[in-house]
Design an enzyme around this catalytic site. Sequence first.
Site: not given
Length: 635
Positions: A284, A370, A398
């Site tokens: 990243k 979640e 969610r």
Amino acid sequence: MTIDTPHLDQVEWPYDLRGLSVRELKLLADELRAETIDAVSETGGHLGAGIGVVELTVALHYLFNTPDDILIWDVGHQCYPHKILTGRRARIRTLRQGGGLSGFTKRSESEYDPFGAAHASTSISSALGFAVSRDLQGKRNRVVAVIGDGALTGGMAYEGMNNAGSMDSRLIVVLNDNEMSIAPPVGAMSGYLSRLISSKRYRSLREIARHAAERFPRVVEHGVKRAEKYARGLVTGGTLFEELGFYYVGPIDGHNLDHLLPILRNVRDDAGSGPILVHVCTQKGKGYAPAEESADRYHGVSSFDVGTGTQKKSGSNAPSFTKVFAQSLVTEARLDDRICAITAAMPSGTGVDLFGDVFPERSFDVGLAEQHAVTFAAGLAADGMKPFVAIYSTFLQRAYDQIVHDVAIQNLPVRFAMDRAGLVGADGQTHAGAYDIAYLGCLPGMVLMAAADECDLMHMVRTAVAIDDRPCAFRYPRGSGFGVTLPERGEILEIGKGRVLREGTSVAILSYGARLQEALTAAEELDGQGISTTVADARFAKPLDAGLLRTLAREHEVLVTIEEGAAGGFGSQVLHLLAGNGWLDGGPRVRPMVLPDRFIDHDKPDLQYAAAGLLSSDIVATALEALGRSEPSDS
């Protein structure tokens, strides 16, 4: 900043790539990375993920016949290089600006974005849908999903893999393993991938067994394959992806086109059936030192100086709502060792990282999960702890079944801290906190609060700590507070009681949440026109302050409610109570002001609220209309 991009200048669409040599592709990748960095330095946005997949993006568009071949990016954080290569380079510096490109993939934006994605873990399920649709229609195109290791911590990814692994549809999943989502991936998956990467013995054993099996009769071949399977179990503890029905290929250096191209070409041309997973390792922030050194801080950035990496700061000196929440929770946790904080892969976004710095043993980042976060909190609450689930309003959606079944029905005191309430600016429609008032307000026993300012937020944190017999939730907006004076510690609010900030006789404005400042401004404008105006802050959408509502209804000609949420929320609760008690019979003219019944595109927040009709001028116009008066002209 002027950057030299001679190879990228030759490419407007993916088919322009396909005539280049591998050497030219490498040069183009370097230019694409520089162009992405330069563009994001002007607009802000998601940086680290995008520049980490530059070579992978080039390789996929070079080898696959997009857009006929379907390419789906999970979440969409990494899609900026993809946008540059798919006809949108000329508009790339409009990213996340009003009227400009979305920061995520978006179907209405380009045929190269076959599926919109701004929430994680959806790529495999949607890609399987495309693959099965292709098969049913007799088409022969390929379907590729790119999912990060962070998104792979979401349970939906495994639901999709489990289903895909039981089918014969050819589907290619590229696992972009950059060892970091927004925060470092947590849990068993991270360790599993690390073991898999280091297991050279496993790869050699597997290949030997596979080739050996091909030389034996069918019955013997079956036995050898079973032995190879057991060997894998001894060496790696089992290959999860293959147990789910995927043929595993990798790991591959995701920044080395000499590795990527031949392997992806073989996968592309493989005529077999069933799903394939290609494990690609990337870094990243690759190629930009500040992002490599601080991948978390450079996941999402404001505009910045390319040379130094210094990000431009907000002009406000007021603390952010997120920081006020975190500091308030720390204050309360110093006095109550049962308080703990849970987040779903967003510790810095929710302020749970600040809580974790002080109370690491009471801070939990559960990954992009979640649903698990809510039920985990329910278990904590059932055994006497005081969990705060800090999740953006848009992501809490969610976990709705868990909120209903695991928390509300059992009346467990889980406390939901919902950041990013209302409209959120550059992240746009996918991240707007528009629906939580409505989807939580219908649940029996739920206490709902909304902070009008950062001081109010402190009160609501302490109030939530004190609510220990039922679930509660409080919402607050993105960004800086209003600069109000903050106490050392919040106060415990009386449940279901609002407050009157300004008294009048003709119009009453009842605000729920952070539109209170606009309501006060509107009241001044109305008073200036000779219309005496009351302003009240409801504070609670559930339970409502019945006494306050009765007074407002009886003593005013017009009652305007305003909230930063969709229809079906606070205004609906107010109307239901008024009508149910007969207080509308010959009573005031009520005008609920809510977000319009459409999705609002990304823009600056004040422009979004102008588009939504929720500014002070809109409140004035609404009140005047209800009174049967038109606004005075400017002349």
